[in-house]
Design an enzyme around this catalytic site. Structure first.
Site, mmCIF file in Angstrom:
data_model
loop_
_atom_site.group_PDB
_atom_site.id
_atom_site.type_symbol
_atom_site.label_atom_id
_atom_site.label_comp_id
_atom_site.label_asym_id
_atom_site.label_seq_id
_atom_site.Cartn_x
_atom_site.Cartn_y
_atom_site.Cartn_z
ATOM 1 N N TYR A 137 0.867 -1.191 0.000
ATOM 2 C CA TYR A 137 0.000 0.000 0.000
ATOM 3 C C TYR A 137 0.898 1.233 0.000
ATOM 4 C CZ TYR A 137 -4.027 2.926 1.451
ATOM 5 O OH TYR A 137 -5.030 3.869 1.530
ATOM 6 N N LYS A 165 -1.304 -1.291 -4.116
ATOM 7 C CA LYS A 165 -2.403 -0.329 -4.097
ATOM 8 C C LYS A 165 -1.749 1.036 -4.113
ATOM 9 C CE LYS A 165 -6.314 1.247 -1.233
ATOM 10 N NZ LYS A 165 -5.981 2.676 -1.200
#
Length: 303
Positions: A137, A165
């Site tokens: 992330y 992400k």
């Protein structure tokens, strides 16, 4: 083929509280049912939209359990397990693995400014704690850490790392990460305001904090992209952006406003936890107009 379950529209799951501000199983179930009915591809549980930074370990474990009990086998489940300490992150990772989540994800370590070697070690220790696949992330605007392509490439040496992400604003970052990983990785567009642009630049899907407020619009934007209807995709993105600006322009935090939008839809998931600000009396009337904006956009694009 094994990565296709991570494609498409994956809403970031919101924290669901009762009237006393505690985690609510019943309201978590209600949000699960709502998103399942909308036919989204999956949910990303326990991240920024889930107010993870403001919850203790037991609360976060409870949320992961409630969502898995309701949605396991119905859609893709990604557990965000990033926490201030490696120990707590591993505890959450093992819990998610026991519950049958499809993959793990984590922000980099927060607060202290750490070198790449520490960040790599942190992520790697989470990855090695379970058999689950892992999604990095990258959200530098909140963590203060920017994932480089060099570290991404190093992490990809571990076959359990399947993607990133990417919530940094430049769409070029999506192109760079996709170029490094190719078809062997999944790159998620993070900023909702650029979903269509992110897809054009190589993102395989998106994980977003406003998706659950207007899932129909993001699902339709995805369909327009897949059909090559780029002018239509640009138009729906423009409407989405108008709505996002309105969501972010109230006295209350964006998440408080979104929760009231959902409440108008019959999905009461409570308020937000401090220091996030709840909605004000002045916000209530303006939220009516936001609901109307969403309804009109759905009527225009999702026929």
């Amino acid at each position: 083929m094994r990565l296709e379950k991570f494609h498409g529209i994956i809403p970031a799951f919101y924290a669901c509280y009762d009237d006393q501000g505690d985690i609510s199983e019943a309201r978590t179930n209600a949000l699960c049912d709502y998103l399942h009915e909308k036919k989204v591809n999956g949910v990303y549980v326990g991240g920024s939209s889930g107010e993870c930074i403001y919850q203790n370990l037991d609360e976060r474990k409870a949320v992961l359990s409630y969502v898995a009990n309701r949605l396991k086998g119905k859609m893709t489940l990604i557990a965000h397990v990033g926490a201030p300490s490696t120990r707590d992150s591993i505890t959450l990772a093992k819990h998610a693995a026991e519950l049958g989540y499809d993959a793990l994800s984590a922000i980099p370590p927060i607060y202290f400014k750490l070198p790449d070697s520490s960040v790599y070690k942190y992520w790697n220790e989470i990855i090695e704690a379970t058999p689950l696949e892992f999604i990095i992330y990258n959200i530098p605007q909140t963590t203060g850490y920017t994932l480089t392509t060099a570290l991404f490439e190093k992490l990809l040496a571990n076959p359990k790392v399947i993607g990133v992400k990417n919530s940094s604003m430049p769409t070029m970052d999506i192109e760079r990460f996709k170029r490094v990983g190719g078809d062997n990785v999944v790159v998620f567009n993070g900023p909702d305001e650029q979903y269509v642009a992110g897809r054009i630049m190589g993102a395989d899907g998106g994980i977003g904090g406003t998706y659950a407020a207007m899932p129909e619009l993001f699902l339709q934007a995805n369909e327009f992209f897949l059909q090559g209807k780029f002018e239509e995709a640009k138009r729906i993105q423009s409407c989405i952006n108008d709505i996002i600006i309105a969501l972010c322009s109230q006295n209350g935090s964006m998440y408080a406003v979104i929760k009231e939008v959902l409440n108008r839809r019959g999905v009461n998931i409570g308020g937000v936890r401090g220091p996030l600000e709840g909605i004000s009396t002045e916000d209530l009337g303006r939220i009516d107009s936001i609901v109307t904006m969403i309804d009109e956009a759905v009527q225009e694009f999702c026929k």
